[in-house]
Design an enzyme around this catalytic site. Structure first.
Site, PDB file in Angstrom:
ATOM      1  N   SER A 177      56.321  39.854  27.996  1.00 33.58           N
ATOM      2  CA  SER A 177      56.352  39.208  26.680  1.00 33.58           C
ATOM      3  C   SER A 177      55.008  38.539  26.431  1.00 33.58           C
ATOM      4  O   SER A 177      54.313  38.139  27.374  1.00 33.58           O
ATOM      5  CB  SER A 177      57.455  38.152  26.626  1.00 33.58           C
ATOM      6  OG  SER A 177      57.297  37.289  25.519  1.00 33.58           O
ATOM      7  N   TYR A 212      62.004  31.152  29.653  1.00 33.10           N
ATOM      8  CA  TYR A 212      61.720  32.549  29.298  1.00 33.10           C
ATOM      9  C   TYR A 212      60.269  32.902  29.627  1.00 33.10           C
ATOM     10  O   TYR A 212      59.985  33.894  30.307  1.00 33.10           O
ATOM     11  CB  TYR A 212      61.991  32.749  27.810  1.00 33.10           C
ATOM     12  CG  TYR A 212      61.756  34.146  27.295  1.00 33.10           C
ATOM     13  CD1 TYR A 212      62.700  35.147  27.504  1.00 33.10           C
ATOM     14  CD2 TYR A 212      60.609  34.461  26.582  1.00 33.10           C
ATOM     15  CE1 TYR A 212      62.502  36.435  27.028  1.00 33.10           C
ATOM     16  CE2 TYR A 212      60.395  35.744  26.097  1.00 33.10           C
ATOM     17  CZ  TYR A 212      61.353  36.730  26.316  1.00 33.10           C
ATOM     18  OH  TYR A 212      61.135  38.003  25.841  1.00 33.10           O
TER      19      TYR A 212
END
Length: 254
Positions: free
Chosen positions: A140, A153
Site C-alpha cells: 500500500s 494498517y
C-alpha cells in the site's frame, strides 16, 4: 496480457471482492488456471462462474497457518505447481488514540502480514526447488509514510515492503521473482467504507490493468498512481515539523 491458453497456475488470495477478484478474473481470461481463495465461499463460487473452467475455488482464512499450508498443497496437487501467487488478502481497520486497541493491531498483523507469510509457506520451497515462480505481495502507499488512522494498517504494509526488499536478492539467485504492489486509493468495497477524502481515487479496472502489466514485466515494485506515489514519498522526505503539519490536517474530526 494477451489471451493465450495454458499460461500456468496462478493462486490469488483475497479474491472474493475488489482488486483480488479483478486480478483473478483477468488472469483466467488471459489463459491462466487460477486458484482463488477467500473466506466467503459464495463470492468464490460466483467468481468461478464468470470464467467457467478456468477458476477453482479454495475457501480459506489466511490467518490460519495450517489451513493456508493445506490449501497451498491442495492447489499444487489438484492444479499443478503454482507459477504465480498474488497474495492479496488483507483489510484496513481504522486505528486512533481515542479507540486504541491491542486487538486491532493483532488482527491487522495476523491478516495483512502473517496471512501473507502463511500462504508463502507451502509455495516458496516448491518455487525455490524448481528455480522458477513469481510471488506478488499486496502492499500500500501507506507503507511510505505514517498516516492518521492507518497506524496498524500502514505498519503491516511497511513490513511487507521491507520483507520483499530483503527477499529480492535471495530469491533472484534461485530464479524466483518477487513483486511488491503499492496501490493508492482504488474503488472497491473496502475503500467504500472510508469516511475521509481519497485523493487520486482510481477505477478498479484501471488498477488491475496496471498491476497485470507490471507482473508481466516482472517488476519488483508496482507503485501507482504516480501522483499518489510522488505525494507520499515527498511527505516521507519532509522534516518532521513540516510532515506533521500536513498529517495533522488529515485527522478525522471528532
Amino acid at each position: 496480457m494477451a489471451g493465450t491458453a495454458n499460461r500456468g497456475v496462478a493462486w490469488v488470495t483475497g479474491a472474493g471482492t475488489g482488486i483480488g477478484r479483478g486480478i483473478a478474473r483477468r488472469l483466467a481470461e488471459d489463459g491462466w488456471s487460477v486458484a482463488v481463495s477467500a473466506r466467503t465461499a459464495r463470492d468464490l463460487d460466483s467468481l468461478a462462474a464468470e470464467v467457467p473452467g478456468r477458476i477453482t475455488a479454495f475457501q480459506l482464512d489466511v490467518t490460519d497457518p495450517k489451513a493456508a499450508d493445506d490449501t497451498g498443497r491442495r492447489i499444487e496437487a489438484d492444479l499443478g505447481p503454482v507459477d504465480l501467487a498474488v497474495l492479496n488478502a488483507g483489510s484496513y481497520f481504522p486505528t486512533n488514540a481515542r479507540s486504541f486497541s491491542v486487538d486491532n493491531f493483532r488482527k491487522t498483523v495476523d491478516l495483512n502480514l502473517m496471512g501473507t507469510v502463511n500462504c508463502m509457506g507451502p509455495i516458496v520451497p516448491s518455487m525455490v526447488g524448481r528455480r522458477s515462480g513469481h510471488i506478488a505481495i499486496m502492499g500500500s502507499q501507506s507503507a511510505f509514510s505514517g498516516l492518521p488512522t492507518a497506524a496498524s494498517y500502514g505498519a503491516t504494509k511497511a513490513a511487507l515492503n521491507s520483507m520483499a526488499e530483503a527477499f529480492k536478492p535471495d530469491f533472484d539467485r534461485y530464479g524466483v521473482a518477487i513483486t511488491i504492489i503499492n496501490p493508492g486509493f482504488v474503488k472497491t468495497p473496502l475503500t467504500a467504507k472510508n469516511r475521509f477524502p481519497m485523493p487520486f481515487l482510481m477505477e478498479l479496472d484501471d488498477a488491475v490493468e496496471i498491476i497485470l502489466r507490471g507482473l508481466e514485466q516482472r517488476r519488483f515494485a508496482i507503485n501507482f498512481p504516480w501522483q499518489m506515489t510522488l505525494s507520499t514519498k515527498l511527505l516521507a522526505a519532509l522534516p518532521g515539523w513540516a510532515k506533521f503539519a500536513i498529517t495533522r490536517k488529515m485527522l478525522p474530526k471528532e
